[in-house]
Design a protein around this motif. Structure first.
Motif, PDB file in Angstrom:
ATOM      1  N   PRO A  85       6.710  13.631   9.687  1.00  0.00           N
ATOM      2  CA  PRO A  85       5.920  12.931   8.668  1.00  0.00           C
ATOM      3  C   PRO A  85       4.658  12.293   9.247  1.00  0.00           C
ATOM      4  O   PRO A  85       4.601  11.928  10.416  1.00  0.00           O
ATOM      5  N   VAL A  86       3.629  12.186   8.421  1.00  0.00           N
ATOM      6  CA  VAL A  86       2.380  11.511   8.777  1.00  0.00           C
ATOM      7  C   VAL A  86       2.217  10.344   7.810  1.00  0.00           C
ATOM      8  O   VAL A  86       2.177  10.543   6.596  1.00  0.00           O
ATOM      9  N   SER A  87       2.140   9.136   8.353  1.00  0.00           N
ATOM     10  CA  SER A  87       2.007   7.960   7.492  1.00  0.00           C
ATOM     11  C   SER A  87       0.576   7.829   6.980  1.00  0.00           C
ATOM     12  O   SER A  87      -0.369   8.383   7.563  1.00  0.00           O
ATOM     13  N   ARG A  88       0.423   7.072   5.932  1.00  0.00           N
ATOM     14  CA  ARG A  88      -0.910   6.806   5.375  1.00  0.00           C
ATOM     15  C   ARG A  88      -1.784   6.111   6.426  1.00  0.00           C
ATOM     16  O   ARG A  88      -2.951   6.424   6.574  1.00  0.00           O
ATOM     17  N   ALA A  89      -1.189   5.183   7.178  1.00  0.00           N
ATOM     18  CA  ALA A  89      -1.933   4.452   8.206  1.00  0.00           C
ATOM     19  C   ALA A  89      -2.417   5.394   9.309  1.00  0.00           C
ATOM     20  O   ALA A  89      -3.543   5.264   9.786  1.00  0.00           O
ATOM     21  N   GLU A  90      -1.583   6.342   9.720  1.00  0.00           N
ATOM     22  CA  GLU A  90      -1.983   7.314  10.745  1.00  0.00           C
ATOM     23  C   GLU A  90      -3.126   8.195  10.236  1.00  0.00           C
ATOM     24  O   GLU A  90      -4.084   8.468  10.971  1.00  0.00           O
ATOM     25  N   ALA A  91      -3.011   8.651   9.000  1.00  0.00           N
ATOM     26  CA  ALA A  91      -4.058   9.497   8.416  1.00  0.00           C
ATOM     27  C   ALA A  91      -5.373   8.731   8.300  1.00  0.00           C
ATOM     28  O   ALA A  91      -6.445   9.259   8.613  1.00  0.00           O
ATOM     29  N   LEU A  92      -5.299   7.474   7.889  1.00  0.00           N
ATOM     30  CA  LEU A  92      -6.498   6.652   7.749  1.00  0.00           C
ATOM     31  C   LEU A  92      -7.143   6.408   9.112  1.00  0.00           C
ATOM     32  O   LEU A  92      -8.375   6.501   9.252  1.00  0.00           O
ATOM     33  N   ASP A  93      -6.339   6.147  10.134  1.00  0.00           N
ATOM     34  CA  ASP A  93      -6.868   5.935  11.477  1.00  0.00           C
ATOM     35  C   ASP A  93      -7.571   7.197  11.976  1.00  0.00           C
ATOM     36  O   ASP A  93      -8.661   7.140  12.543  1.00  0.00           O
TER      37      ASP A  93
ATOM     38  N   THR B  83     -13.248  -0.437  16.642  1.00  0.00           N
ATOM     39  CA  THR B  83     -13.318  -1.822  16.166  1.00  0.00           C
ATOM     40  C   THR B  83     -13.230  -1.834  14.655  1.00  0.00           C
ATOM     41  O   THR B  83     -13.559  -0.865  13.986  1.00  0.00           O
ATOM     42  N   GLY B  84     -12.761  -2.931  14.123  1.00  0.00           N
ATOM     43  CA  GLY B  84     -12.691  -3.084  12.683  1.00  0.00           C
ATOM     44  C   GLY B  84     -11.378  -2.672  12.064  1.00  0.00           C
ATOM     45  O   GLY B  84     -11.274  -2.584  10.857  1.00  0.00           O
ATOM     46  N   ARG B  85     -10.356  -2.413  12.884  1.00  0.00           N
ATOM     47  CA  ARG B  85      -9.053  -2.034  12.328  1.00  0.00           C
ATOM     48  C   ARG B  85      -8.379  -3.270  11.756  1.00  0.00           C
ATOM     49  O   ARG B  85      -8.473  -4.361  12.305  1.00  0.00           O
ATOM     50  N   ASP B  86      -7.676  -3.116  10.651  1.00  0.00           N
ATOM     51  CA  ASP B  86      -7.002  -4.265  10.068  1.00  0.00           C
ATOM     52  C   ASP B  86      -5.527  -4.341  10.461  1.00  0.00           C
ATOM     53  O   ASP B  86      -4.808  -5.147   9.939  1.00  0.00           O
ATOM     54  N   ASP B  87      -5.091  -3.532  11.420  1.00  0.00           N
ATOM     55  CA  ASP B  87      -3.691  -3.614  11.863  1.00  0.00           C
ATOM     56  C   ASP B  87      -3.582  -4.254  13.244  1.00  0.00           C
ATOM     57  O   ASP B  87      -2.559  -4.229  13.866  1.00  0.00           O
TER      58      ASP B  87
END
Length: 78
Positions: A10-18, A73-77
């Motif tokens: 599986p690919v998470s939404r967070a991984e895809a966004l990154d 830079t600018g990641r919200d996690d």
């Protein structure tokens, strides 16, 4: 994330966004805001997907080059 997920991988939404953020930084995608991106046709270098190397670099195997480096830079996690 949905279109890249395979059974057992599986690919998470967070991984895809990154990944999309890295591709935007490297110039492959245009960041449209609100977590939307658009492909930049001029950056179509071949069939192999660019790879994020050591989580701080984007490598394009089609042209055998690193196309973006350094910490994101600018990641919200963080």
């Amino acid at each position: 994330a949905v279109s890249t997920t395979l059974p057992g991988s599986p690919v998470s939404r967070a991984e895809a966004l990154d990944y999309c953020r890295w591709l935007a930084r490297a110039g492959y995608l245009r960041d449209l805001g609100e977590e939307k991106f658009r492909f930049v046709p001029a950056r179509n270098t071949g069939i192999k997907a660019p790879q994020i190397v050591r989580v701080t670099q984007v490598y394009d195997p089609n042209i055998d080059q690193l196309v973006a480096r350094g910490p994101f830079t600018g990641r919200d996690d963080e």
